[in-house]
Design an enzyme around this catalytic site. Structure first.
Site, PDB file in Angstrom:
ATOM      1  N   GLU A  48       0.793  -1.031   0.035  1.00  0.00           N
ATOM      2  CA  GLU A  48       0.003  -0.104  -0.132  1.00  0.00           C
ATOM      3  C   GLU A  48       0.921   1.428   0.041  1.00  0.00           C
ATOM      4  OE1 GLU A  48      -2.913   0.281  -0.815  1.00  0.00           O
ATOM      5  OE2 GLU A  48      -3.787  -1.899  -0.345  1.00  0.00           O
ATOM      6  N   TYR A 131      -6.328   7.009   3.515  1.00  0.00           N
ATOM      7  CA  TYR A 131      -6.570   5.779   2.526  1.00  0.00           C
ATOM      8  C   TYR A 131      -6.074   4.504   3.044  1.00  0.00           C
ATOM      9  CZ  TYR A 131      -5.440   2.285  -0.769  1.00  0.00           C
ATOM     10  OH  TYR A 131      -5.282   1.045  -1.316  1.00  0.00           O
ATOM     11  N   ASP A 149      -9.469   5.666  -2.539  1.00  0.00           N
ATOM     12  CA  ASP A 149      -8.338   6.098  -3.445  1.00  0.00           C
ATOM     13  C   ASP A 149      -9.023   6.580  -4.719  1.00  0.00           C
ATOM     14  OD1 ASP A 149      -9.122   3.832  -5.036  1.00  0.00           O
ATOM     15  OD2 ASP A 149      -7.273   3.475  -5.474  1.00  0.00           O
TER      16      ASP A 149
END
Length: 376
Positions: A48, A131, A149
């Site tokens: 991520e 996020y 996102d």
DNA sequence: AAATCGTGGTA
DNA sequence: TTACCAAGATT
């Protein structure tokens, strides 16, 4: 704004995801997930962070390198920051790498080596924002967090035909996603929304005809999907100019130094450069060099960052002694492992410093950067 | 809270 | 060539 039935929506989306999900190195497939396989929080977190503002294609090789070198968060926490930056070199947004390392140390030092399991607690860690905290919580810990996102923003603004421009519309979008996110399979739901945005609900020419949630979409009813999301236009990027000084020793070693620990390319390595003037006409001569040497102008390179375009004059000198500034000599066998951002690799290339082999004077044609023919 | 912070791919 | 975009966070 029409209300979407969350149950019907997530059922349609997840049914599509079960069949058409992307296969990604850090992902636990829905089949595996149903068989009880849990996602590794470390791998989810690592992927991520790398994926922030970065394409899947660019991330894959870096993800593999990091995982091979540092298989666990403890391994990463024990590494020197310089090693992490060097491994990150070329991927961009280097604050991510500094925060990645700081986060690993925080997980080791403050959380007993385990990632916290809620979005709220994750968000307190370095480099983890709205996020990423939601994504890790949903994917690794089954928390029904609202994962938003760029893909999700696009999907939702089209679903609801949201005319309010970004980023102002973010709170509204977040509320919509929260309302749609199911209690069951929140991680697969989040990944399904992102896969939908990446493969069907694309920025241009979206494939509405084969979209699994087309019945729920307002924008496609009037063939206006491509109009969303509405964004403000970006300002043109200004030009800056500076100079880089590549000192080379007899054995082929290049003199490098470390940039300041924060700010542009913070903590990364470089051949000494001047400050980068906001004026594009700054004629910088060898008087701007960090130390005296027989400097010769050998080329120039251009590099476009997010918010300005940089032109660097590239100077070269053969040096025998040690410069009277902080730095180190990096031999040809070490140069590829240095924490050199792409712009600095361009500089070295323009100075005929090869990244492969030891013959830096090899007559490799210059494909990038203007080759100047100075007074030789 | 608008500005800052990389890079490579694509229309 | 230019412009925009890609699993955003920080200050």
């Amino acid at each position: 704004m029409p209300t979407i039935d969350p149950t019907a929506f997530s059922a349609a989306l997840l049914a599509w995801y079960d069949v058409h999900h992307r296969d990604l190195p850090w992902r636990v497939s829905p089949r595996q997930r149903a068989a009880g396989v849990r996602a590794d929080p470390y791998r989810i977190w690592l992927s991520e962070i790398m994926l922030q503002q970065t394409t899947v294609a660019a991330v894959k090789a870096y993800y593999a390198k990091f995982l091979a070198r540092w298989p666990s968060v403890a391994d990463l926490a024990a590494a020197p920051e310089g090693a992490v930056l060097a491994e990150w070199a070329g991927l961009g947004y280097y604050a991510r790498a500094r925060n990645l390392h700081a986060c690993a140390k925080a997980v080791e030092g403050e959380h007993g080596g385990r990632f916290p399991e809620t979005a709220a607690a994750l968000k307190a860690l370095p480099g983890i924002g709205d996020y990423t905290s939601a994504a890790i919580a949903a994917i690794a810990f089954d928390e029904p967090a609202a994962v938003v996102d760029g893909n999700v923003e696009r999907v939702v603004t089209r679903l609801q035909a949201i005319d309010a421009p970004l980023p102002g519309a973010k709170p509204l979008i977040r509320n919509e996603v929260a309302a749609l996110t199911p209690r069951e399979r929140p991680g697969d739901f989040a990944q399904a929304m992102m896969d939908l945005g990446a493969t069907i609900c694309t920025p241009t020419r979206p494939a509405c005809a084969i979209c699994p949630v087309r019945p729920f979409c307002t924008a496609t009813k009037t063939a206006e999907a491509e109009r969303y999301p509405v964004k403000a236009k970006k300002a043109a990027v200004p030009a800056r100019r500076g100079a880089a000084f590549v000192a080379v020793r007899g054995d082929g070693a290049v003199f490098l130094r470390k940039r300041p620990g924060s700010g542009m390319l913070g903590g990364m390595s470089e051949p000494p450069t001047t400050a980068w003037s906001a004026r594009a006409d700054g004629a910088l001569g060898e008087a701007a060099a960090p130390f005296a040497a027989e400097w010769r102008l050998v080329g120039e390179i251009e590099h476009t960052f997010t918010h300005f375009k940089l032109t660097l004059d590239v100077w070269h000198a053969a040096v025998t002694g040690d410069p009277a500034i902080d730095g180190w000599w990096s031999g040809p066998e070490n140069i590829t492992a240095e924490a050199l951002p792409t712009v600095m690799r361009k500089v070295l290339k323009a100075a005929s410093i090869g990244t492969a082999g030891t013959d830096r004077r090899a007559a490799e044609p210059q494909t990038k950067g203007k080759r100047l023919h100075g007074t030789g």
